[in-house]
Each structure stands twice: as structure tokens, then as C-alpha cells.
Design an enzyme around this catalytic site. Structure first.
Site, PDB file in Angstrom:
ATOM      1  N   HIS A 281       3.716  -2.439   3.021  1.00  0.00           N
ATOM      2  CA  HIS A 281       3.761  -1.074   2.481  1.00  0.00           C
ATOM      3  C   HIS A 281       5.059  -0.846   1.719  1.00  0.00           C
ATOM      4  O   HIS A 281       6.125  -1.319   2.141  1.00  0.00           O
ATOM      5  CB  HIS A 281       3.642  -0.043   3.608  1.00  0.00           C
ATOM      6  CG  HIS A 281       2.351  -0.121   4.373  1.00  0.00           C
ATOM      7  ND1 HIS A 281       2.141  -1.049   5.380  1.00  0.00           N
ATOM      8  CD2 HIS A 281       1.191   0.594   4.264  1.00  0.00           C
ATOM      9  CE1 HIS A 281       0.917  -0.892   5.870  1.00  0.00           C
ATOM     10  NE2 HIS A 281       0.318   0.093   5.213  1.00  0.00           N
TER      11      HIS A 281
ATOM     12  N   ASP B 165       0.817  -1.218   0.000  1.00  0.00           N
ATOM     13  CA  ASP B 165       0.000   0.000   0.000  1.00  0.00           C
ATOM     14  C   ASP B 165       0.850   1.266   0.000  1.00  0.00           C
ATOM     15  O   ASP B 165       2.025   1.257   0.370  1.00  0.00           O
ATOM     16  CB  ASP B 165      -0.889   0.032   1.251  1.00  0.00           C
ATOM     17  CG  ASP B 165      -2.076  -0.908   1.138  1.00  0.00           C
ATOM     18  OD1 ASP B 165      -2.112  -1.697   0.180  1.00  0.00           O
ATOM     19  OD2 ASP B 165      -2.952  -0.856   2.025  1.00  0.00           O
TER      20      ASP B 165
END
Length: 706
Positions: free
Chosen positions: A242, A90
Site C-alpha cells: 500500500h 493499493d
């Protein structure tokens, strides 16, 4: 400071159009800055929306898999097959960590799904293309990482569409998968979260949550990330990691351990689409969507350039303002000290005061009476330049031994001045405008400097007489600071660029040897002054030689006057550019006066409104304190010389209370004047003379200031 004598011509630029141009330019700058703030997430909140009840959430959604297809009335919930891990990242792309993660995935031949934000995708389109080129899926993570539970339907659509366009422009694909920011496992879905998932479905997309959180965003250490990311049983899972949002070095290191460990245990790693048997994570974007995406990316890239440039401009403007403050403080102190020690032999020779007049009926009588009231011997020559308002008839009442009237067909101010100089019976001449009112001692104080045989011209101190209104006050501030304080600098460094047309004295023989008043530029006063210095003459400033002049009373009139002044000054600078390479007085003008003039009358006015726009915009962003601090420093650096100038001129400081407002309103017009003048000069267009409307208000100056 010349006053035009020709009749206006059609086709002159209208101030309204330039105000519109200013608004468009500033709006574009502010719009790009706003877009840049969106890219940086300065308008978004990072706080999670408070959790509420889940009474409206279907049971199968809360207990099912992390892929939720709500495009139809009956939600389709899926999860990866057993011993299958969907690897997701992300918040990217990030120029440092996304390439590092891609390298690790390539090394182990693993594909993943990258949920990108629209802002970062538009900021780094090359990275989005790299993700797609490496065979990974690209998902939508909203444009600004906003919590979709706390926004409405319209904002949700804008966030998703922005990201779709950015991805389409960068990689030519339209994502089908959306990961809502701040989402967790299906069990955590509450009513607001379910509403946001339904909106995602209504937009034709599939929501993807996560089953396993590596918690790499907390940077707990590589071992902890690996432990958090390792499945506790053989059930398929969607893993959240991430590739942006901070230092992701632990994530990269954890992947180096996690991937081979899972592969050794027989786990299949891949993107969400493959893990759940979806088939495709998106579709090729159409040409229209790609084109819109290109425009969006271009705008984002431009916003980054504008924002970066603005920082540089803020620094440059602050440095220039500080430099000007320092220079004026030093030269003003030197000028004051020199005046105290200056001793000149008295000059008693008679002086001819030449008044060129074109339609000056409103103020010509006050001008003549003030000249005749001088405490020095004067002869007045009024040259009527084809007036049509009865100016000559008014002057005839004063014709006699000390006043002479010369009539001529309209030929312009420079021609009228040449006529007066040719007819002058004295060596010393004082040139004044037809709306100027002299104080009794003005002529006397001007001509005393001619006791020095090296002095060829003397600049007087022009002051605004009609200063009661707001526009008049702003011009009053400008005259005291921008004109007279600068002339002290020019006087000390012997590089005076302009003796103002409103009040100035010259040696008649020197002007005639130069061929008279120049007629090939619109700023004949600046042109003549520079020519005098290039001929070897000194030009000095006399602050006590005050002359009250009528400033333009409307924005339209002010625009015409300053546009011509600025354009004429640029003409004169270009005409005398060779002074930079000359010696003596010419070299001092070329290497001192011209650079100062260009820096502080051209460059700084262009930069100043951008400083104002940055200050206004900064209030709306997280950089408000920093940007506003820059602007306050910029204002203080202008206020310091302003106070000094007002004190030296004996003016009341209360007028300076309007200085901050002047920065946001009046200076914008001056900014446009400079820009339009430069554009006109570059284009080689000819600017017509503009005659200002006179009211005669300068005949009653507010002595002592206001």
C-alpha cells in the site's frame, strides 16, 4: 426604514427567480460538499462483506492465478512466470508516501502497478501523472474503495467509470486492470466476489487479485513486512502493498530491504502487465474521456476548496456571532444603566407630525387618529403624494385646526417629507409612515431628548403590528433583535446609522441646513441620519417611543422592501464613507457604526446560510456531531441576545420558539437580499421604488406582545 411611494416599474426582480437562484447556489454547495465526502470516503463502509458459498465459482478460477480475465464466457486465468514478482500498491495516491515509494523504485530501477482510487486520483492528479511519467502502470481500485461484493451492477459501473475518468484526466490513460477492494487470493473467491469479477469483465476490464500479502496495512514492523512479502518458493506471485491509507513509513523502509534482497536471489520485479505477459495495462484515453476527466478533477478540486472554506466560514461566523453577543451584552447593560440615571428637562414645545402618504387608504385613518390621541401637543401634516386610491379624500375628513392636508404630484417619499418639513410651523418634527400607529406617549417620550442641545434626531422603537402569521412572527423577531437591540449599541457608542422612517424625530432647522431629506438614495432615512451625524449632531434611541407598523404580508412584498432597504443602506454607506476619516460625531459614525453595520448586516447574513447548509450536510457525514455542534453554538449565540432584547422590550418569549425555523427559511431570503443588493450596487444598476400593499392590520397592534 423607508416605504417607497413610486409606482412599480417593469423589470423589477421577481422573488421567485431569487428563490431559484438560492436553491441553485445551495444545491451547488451541497453537491460539492457531497463530492468532497465521496473523496474522503465518508459514505463508504470499510467492513468486508460476509463470505458465502463458492458453488458458482469455476474451479480454474479458485485454483488458478491472480489475474482473472472474465471479459468472455470462458475466464482466462494467469499468474506471473516463475521467479517473477508483480509489485502492486493499493489505495493511493498519497502526497506523502507515493513520492517516497516512487523514489525507492527509481533507485532500484523497478516498475510497479499502482491501483489508485478515483477519489484520490482526482484529489491529487499531479501524483497520478508522476506515476505514469516514471513508467509505472496505473490500475483502477474503484472510486471510493467500496467492497464490490456488497453493491449492485450500477454502483460497480459508477465506481469504475469515476476512476477511469479521473485517471484519464490526470494522466491521459484508460486503465485496463482493476483490483477489487478487500480482495485476497483466488482461493478466497466466493459467489459474490465472482459476480463482482464478472461485472468487471463485462465492463471490459481485467480483475487482479494477489498471491502474497505483505500485511503492511497492519504496520507490524519492517522485518515482518519483509518476511510476509518474501515468496516461499520460486512460483511467480503478485505482491500486495500500500502507498496510502495511513502511515506507510514501514512500507518504504521494507522496500529498501526487500527489493535488493529479491534481486540478489535472481527475482524479476515489475508491473502486473509485464509479469503475466499481458502486453499493456491500459490504452490512451480519447479526447472526450480526457475532457470529462478534467471536469471531474476540477469539480473535486472545487469541492476541496468549498469544504476548506466552509470550515473557515464556520469559524468566522461563530466568532462574529460570539462577538456580537458580547458587544450587545455589554452595551445593553450600559444603556439600561444610563437610562435609569438619565434626567432630562421637560420639553413641552408643540410638535409637527408629518405623514407622507401614497395610496395609504387602508391605514391612514388609524395613523391620524393615533397621532391626535397623543398626550403631547401635536400638529399633523399629511402630504398626499399623488395617491390614486382615495387617500386624500379620507384625510379631508380630519382637516381642521390640528390637521392639514397638502396635495402634490407623485414625486416620492423624500419629496413628500420635504414638502411637509417646509410647511411645518414648529422646530421639532416627527416623521411617521402612513401605516404607522403611535401609542399616546410616543411623541412625548421622543421629544424629551431635545432638551439636550446636542441632540439632532431621536430614533423611536418600531414594532410589527401584524404579527399573527408565521411571516409576521419572523419579522417581529427580526425587529426586536436585529433593529432595536442594535440601536442600543449605536446609542451607547454614539454612532446611530438609521432613524427609522416609521418613527423618528428631528430638529427642523438642522434638516433644512442639510438641504432637506436626501433624494439621491433609496434609504432616505439612513442617508439623513448619517448626514445629521456628519454635521455634528447626536442621534439617540428612545425605546419607550413605540410605533406599530405594518410589515409586509407576503414573501414577494418582503423581498421588495428589504431589497430596497439593503440597497439603499449600501448607497448611504458609500455616500458617507469619508466619515471614517473625520472627527467628532462623524468619526464615531465612520469608525464605529459603519463597520458594525457592514459586519453584522452584510457579512454575517451572507455567511449564516452556509452555516445552515453545513449543518444539514453534516448530518449525512461522519462530521455530523462536529458540524452540528458548530451550528448549535451559532444558534445559542443568537438566542442569548434575542432573549435579552425580548425582555427589554417587554415581549413574550414564546415567539422565540420560531427562531430555529427562522434560521433555515426566513434568513435565506435575507441572505439573497444582501447578495443581490451588493451585486446591484457593484453593477451600478438603478433599483426602482416599490410600493407595498397595505391592509391596515397595524391599526390593531397586539399590545404587550404575542
Amino acid at each position: 426604514m423607508a416605504t417607497g411611494r413610486h409606482r412599480p416599474r417593469r423589470g423589477a426582480p421577481a422573488p421567485r427567480a431569487h428563490w431559484f437562484l438560492l436553491i441553485v447556489v445551495l444545491a451547488a454547495v451541497v453537491g460539492l460538499l457531497g463530492l468532497h465526502a465521496v473523496v474522503l470516503g465518508e459514505f463508504s463502509s470499510d467492513e468486508n462483506a460476509p463470505q458465502t458459498t463458492a458453488s458458482g465459482v469455476p474451479t480454474e478460477v479458485r485454483t488458478g492465478g491472480s489475474l482473472i480475465d472474465a471479459r468472455t464466457g470462458s475466464p482466462d486465468v494467469r499468474r506471473p512466470q516463475d521467479k517473477t514478482l508483480a509489485l502492486t500498491f493499493d489505495d493511493g495516491p498519497d502526497p506523502t508516501w507515493t513520492p517516497a515509494i516512487l523514489a525507492v523504485l527509481d533507485r532500484y530501477h523497478v516498475k510497479a502497478t499502482f491501483f489508485v482510487t478515483g477519489a484520490h486520483a482526482a484529489e491529487y492528479p499531479g501524483l497520478v501523472r508522476d506515476i505514469a511519467a516514471h513508467g509505472h502502470d496505473i490500475g483502477n481500485h474503484t472510486a471510493t474503495h467500496v467492497d464490490l461484493r456488497s453493491v449492485g451492477e450500477l454502483r460497480t459501473q459508477l465506481e469504475l467509470r469515476f476512476t477511469d475518468l479521473a485517471v484519464a484526466g490526470a494522466a491521459g490513460v484508460s486503465p485496463a486492470l482493476v483490483r477489487p477492494p478487500y480482495s485476497a487470493t483466488p482461493a478466497s473467491i466466493d459467489d459474490p466476489a465472482w459476480t463482482s469479477i464478472q461485472r468487471i469483465g463485462a465492463d471490459g476490464k481485467i480483475a487482479v487479485l494477489s498471491d502474497t500479502d505483505s500485511e503492511d496495512w497492519q504496520r507490524p514492523g519492517v522485518a515482518s513486512i519483509v518476511a510476509n512479502a518474501t515468496p516461499k518458493d520460486d512460483r511467480g506471485t503478485v505482491l500486495l502493498m500500500h502507498d496510502a491509507g495511513g502511515d506507510r513509513s514501514q512500507t518504504v523502509a521494507a522496500l529498501e530491504r526487500l527489493i535488493p534482497a529479491l534481486q540478489a536471489k535472481g527475482w524479476r520485479l515489475g508491473p502486473v502487465s509485464a509479469a503475466v505477459g499481458l502486453g499493456s495495462a491500459g490504452a490512451p484515453a480519447g479526447f472526450g474521456q480526457r475532457a470529462a476527466g478534467w471536469l471531474l478533477i476540477g469539480a473535486v478540486q472545487a469541492s476541496g476548496v468549498v469544504a476548506s472554506s466552509l470550515i473557515v466560514l464556520l469559524i468566522v461566523a461563530s466568532v462574529l456571532a460570539a462577538l456580537r453577543t458580547l458587544v450587545t451584552l455589554i452595551t445593553t447593560a450600559v444603556h439600561v444603566r444610563r437610562r435609569r440615571s438619565m434626567r432630562l428637562r421637560a420639553v413641552t414645545a408643540a410638535v409637527t407630525v408629518i405623514v407622507p402618504a401614497y395610496n395609504e387608504r387602508a391605514g391612514i385613518e388609524a395613523t391620524i387618529r393615533s397621532v391626535l390621541a397623543s398626550d403631547h401637543r401635536v400638529v399633523v401634516i399629511v402630504v398626499d403624494d399623488g395617491s390614486t386610491d382615495g387617500t386624500a379624500e379620507l384625510v379631508e375628513k380630519y382637516v381642521g385646526r390640528r390637521v392639514r392636508l397638502i396635495r402634490q404630484a407623485n414625486a416620492g417619499k423624500a419629496a413628500a417629507l420635504n414638502t411637509g418639513i417646509a410647511a411645518a410651523p414648529t422646530e421639532l418634527v416627527v416623521l411617521v409612515d402612513g401605516d404607522t400607529v403611535l401609542e399616546p406617549g410616543t411623541v412625548r417620550t421622543l421629544v424629551q431628548h431635545f432638551a439636550d442641545p446636542d441632540v439632532g434626531a431621536v430614533s423611536g422603537n418600531a414594532k410589527v403590528g401584524n404579527r399573527r402569521g408565521l411571516l409576521g412572527q419572523w419579522q417581529h423577531i427580526e425587529y426586536v433583535i436585529g433593529f432595536n437591540l442594535d440601536r442600543r449599541f449605536y446609542d451607547v457608542l454614539q454612532c446611530m446609522p438609521t432613524v427609522p422612517g416609521a418613527i423618528g424625530a428631528f430638529r427642523r432647522s438642522a434638516v433644512l441646513r442639510l438641504g432637506g431629506i436626501p433624494v439621491d438614495t433609496l434609504a432616505e432615512d439612513t442617508d439623513l441620519t448619517m448626514a445629521m451625524e456628519r454635521a455634528g449632531w447626536r442621534v439617540v434611541y428612545e425605546q419607550e417611543a413605540r410605533a406599530w407598523t405594518e410589515a409586509p404580508a407576503t414573501l414577494g412584498q418582503l423581498w421588495k422592501q428589504r431589497y430596497r432597504w439593503c440597497y439603499g443602506t449600501l448607497q448611504a454607506v458609500w455616500k458617507h464613507r469619508r466619515a471614517v476619516f473625520e472627527r467628532g460625531a462623524a468619526g464615531r459614525l465612520g469608525r464605529r457604526g459603519l463597520p458594525y453595520l457592514l459586519l453584522f448586516q452584510v457579512l454575517l447574513p451572507v455567511l449564516a446560510p452556509l452555516v445552515d447548509a453545513a449543518a444539514l450536510f453534516g448530518i449525512l457525514t461522519s462530521d455530523a456531531l462536529t458540524v452540528c455542534a458548530y451550528w448549535l453554538v451559532f444558534l445559542v449565540l443568537q438566542a442569548i441576545p434575542a432573549v435579552i432584547a425580548f425582555r427589554l422590550d417587554g415581549e413574550r418569549l414564546r415567539s422565540l420558539l420560531l427562531l430555529p425555523l427562522q434560521q433555515f427559511v426566513y434568513r435565506q431570503l435575507m441572505y439573497l437580499v444582501v447578495v443581490q443588493s451588493v451585486v446591484t450596487a457593484i453593477a451600478g444598476a438603478q433599483l426602482p421604488w416599490q410600493k407595498l400593499q397595505r391592509t391596515g392590520l397595524a391599526a390593531n397592534p397586539a399590545k404587550g406582545g404575542s
